[in-house]
Design an enzyme around this catalytic site. Sequence first.
Site, mmCIF file in Angstrom:
data_model
loop_
_atom_site.group_PDB
_atom_site.id
_atom_site.type_symbol
_atom_site.label_atom_id
_atom_site.label_comp_id
_atom_site.label_asym_id
_atom_site.label_seq_id
_atom_site.Cartn_x
_atom_site.Cartn_y
_atom_site.Cartn_z
ATOM 1 N N LYS A 174 -10.468 1.697 -11.450
ATOM 2 C CA LYS A 174 -9.632 2.710 -12.110
ATOM 3 C C LYS A 174 -8.730 2.093 -13.172
ATOM 4 O O LYS A 174 -8.595 2.639 -14.258
ATOM 5 C CB LYS A 174 -8.767 3.456 -11.080
ATOM 6 C CG LYS A 174 -9.563 4.209 -10.020
ATOM 7 C CD LYS A 174 -8.672 5.092 -9.161
ATOM 8 C CE LYS A 174 -7.684 4.351 -8.295
ATOM 9 N NZ LYS A 174 -8.261 3.523 -7.222
ATOM 10 N N ARG A 193 -2.997 11.061 -3.912
ATOM 11 C CA ARG A 193 -3.713 10.354 -2.851
ATOM 12 C C ARG A 193 -3.742 11.145 -1.555
ATOM 13 O O ARG A 193 -4.330 10.686 -0.581
ATOM 14 C CB ARG A 193 -3.016 9.019 -2.590
ATOM 15 C CG ARG A 193 -3.724 7.804 -3.227
ATOM 16 C CD ARG A 193 -2.929 6.610 -2.794
ATOM 17 N NE ARG A 193 -3.553 5.341 -2.874
ATOM 18 C CZ ARG A 193 -3.485 4.521 -3.933
ATOM 19 N NH1 ARG A 193 -2.929 4.914 -5.045
ATOM 20 N NH2 ARG A 193 -4.013 3.322 -3.859
ATOM 21 N N ARG A 228 -10.033 -9.952 -7.347
ATOM 22 C CA ARG A 228 -8.824 -9.557 -8.073
ATOM 23 C C ARG A 228 -7.595 -10.284 -7.527
ATOM 24 O O ARG A 228 -6.689 -10.628 -8.281
ATOM 25 C CB ARG A 228 -8.646 -8.034 -7.950
ATOM 26 C CG ARG A 228 -7.454 -7.483 -8.714
ATOM 27 C CD ARG A 228 -7.483 -5.972 -8.794
ATOM 28 N NE ARG A 228 -7.196 -5.312 -7.539
ATOM 29 C CZ ARG A 228 -7.208 -3.988 -7.353
ATOM 30 N NH1 ARG A 228 -7.506 -3.185 -8.356
ATOM 31 N NH2 ARG A 228 -6.932 -3.457 -6.187
ATOM 32 N N ARG A 288 -1.478 -9.808 -6.222
ATOM 33 C CA ARG A 288 -1.206 -8.679 -5.319
ATOM 34 C C ARG A 288 -1.512 -9.083 -3.883
ATOM 35 O O ARG A 288 -2.645 -9.338 -3.529
ATOM 36 C CB ARG A 288 -2.064 -7.466 -5.723
ATOM 37 C CG ARG A 288 -1.497 -6.735 -6.915
ATOM 38 C CD ARG A 288 -2.338 -5.534 -7.279
ATOM 39 N NE ARG A 288 -2.526 -4.602 -6.174
ATOM 40 C CZ ARG A 288 -3.021 -3.394 -6.325
ATOM 41 N NH1 ARG A 288 -3.365 -2.965 -7.534
ATOM 42 N NH2 ARG A 288 -3.181 -2.596 -5.300
ATOM 43 N N ARG A 305 -6.850 -0.051 3.822
ATOM 44 C CA ARG A 305 -6.708 0.802 2.631
ATOM 45 C C ARG A 305 -7.930 1.693 2.453
ATOM 46 O O ARG A 305 -7.813 2.858 2.075
ATOM 47 C CB ARG A 305 -6.509 -0.068 1.373
ATOM 48 C CG ARG A 305 -5.098 -0.645 1.297
ATOM 49 C CD ARG A 305 -5.041 -1.824 0.359
ATOM 50 N NE ARG A 305 -5.054 -1.464 -1.035
ATOM 51 C CZ ARG A 305 -5.387 -2.318 -2.012
ATOM 52 N NH1 ARG A 305 -5.748 -3.551 -1.727
ATOM 53 N NH2 ARG A 305 -5.361 -1.916 -3.254
HETATM 54 P P1 AMP Z 1 -2.751 1.080 -6.243
HETATM 55 O O1 AMP Z 1 -2.218 0.160 -7.296
HETATM 56 O O2 AMP Z 1 -3.021 2.467 -6.775
HETATM 57 O O3 AMP Z 1 -3.931 0.509 -5.492
HETATM 58 O O4 AMP Z 1 -1.593 1.256 -5.174
HETATM 59 C C1 AMP Z 1 -1.099 0.174 -4.409
HETATM 60 C C2 AMP Z 1 -0.326 0.696 -3.201
HETATM 61 O O5 AMP Z 1 0.789 1.487 -3.644
HETATM 62 C C3 AMP Z 1 -1.104 1.613 -2.272
HETATM 63 O O6 AMP Z 1 -1.874 0.906 -1.310
HETATM 64 C C4 AMP Z 1 0.026 2.410 -1.623
HETATM 65 O O7 AMP Z 1 0.705 1.643 -0.646
HETATM 66 C C5 AMP Z 1 0.978 2.608 -2.799
HETATM 67 N N1 AMP Z 1 0.666 3.840 -3.560
HETATM 68 C C6 AMP Z 1 0.226 3.903 -4.856
HETATM 69 N N2 AMP Z 1 0.037 5.172 -5.231
HETATM 70 C C7 AMP Z 1 0.340 5.947 -4.144
HETATM 71 C C8 AMP Z 1 0.325 7.339 -3.881
HETATM 72 N N3 AMP Z 1 -0.068 8.228 -4.822
HETATM 73 N N4 AMP Z 1 0.710 7.762 -2.651
HETATM 74 C C9 AMP Z 1 1.114 6.904 -1.705
HETATM 75 N N5 AMP Z 1 1.134 5.576 -1.867
HETATM 76 C C10 AMP Z 1 0.748 5.084 -3.084
#
Ligand code: AMP
Length: 195
Positions: free
Chosen positions: A14, A89, A128, A134, A146
């Site tokens: 993404k 999400r 990554r 991260r 996840r």
């Molecule tokens: P991402 O960078 O989108 O993979 O997000 C990393 C982490 O941030 C996720 O595993 C969640 O812990 C948190 N997170 C990001 N976006 C959301 C969301 N829309 N709702 C809840 N937690 C989120």
Amino acid sequence: MFNLILFGPPGSGKGTQSEKLIEKFGFKHLSTGDLLRKEIADQTPLGMEAKSLMDKGQLVPDEVVIGMISGALEANRDASGFLFDGFPRTVAQAEALDRLLELHKTAIGVLIELQVPEEELITRMLKRSKTSGRSDDADEHVQRNRLEIYRRDTMPVAEHYAASAKSVSVEGVGSIDEIFNGICNVIDAKIAKGN
Ligand code: AMP
């Protein structure tokens, strides 16, 4: 105004595809993951609270991310369209987003789901983790968590938009440009139809 949700499990590409879409279509990019990582870097109370959940691969509470998105929509009233990345999400987040967009007299044009097999996702996340710094990418147990949360809480978001024929799947395996072309074809067709 045309608004897009780029949807898919962690590691589905993404972020990479978002960068190319912003360049081509001029979307305002709203990634809740990026917004949360900024809160952590700035050591805000919100960031500190979110960090422990993110490190375990759990979702932060709906009201936290909905509040961030609401603020970002307000702050970008003159945007020509939004690209939502990593949001919504949960179905509760999707319903809140629909209401917020309605207040701004707009709506989601399409949700594009990147389809990638699970083992490929794990390989990509481990790769990554070597450059992203991260911590949630580096541990295979956290990654599996996840993916499980994605299946349980996030996949129903695609069904939410399928109900209004706004959910489309795109092959997420192949070269970056091949995948990008697949996404662009969907967007062009939706825009040509006037959403
Ligand atoms: P991402 O960078 O989108 O993979 O997000 C990393 C982490 O941030 C996720 O595993 C969640 O812990 C948190 N997170 C990001 N976006 C959301 C969301 N829309 N709702 C809840 N937690 C989120």
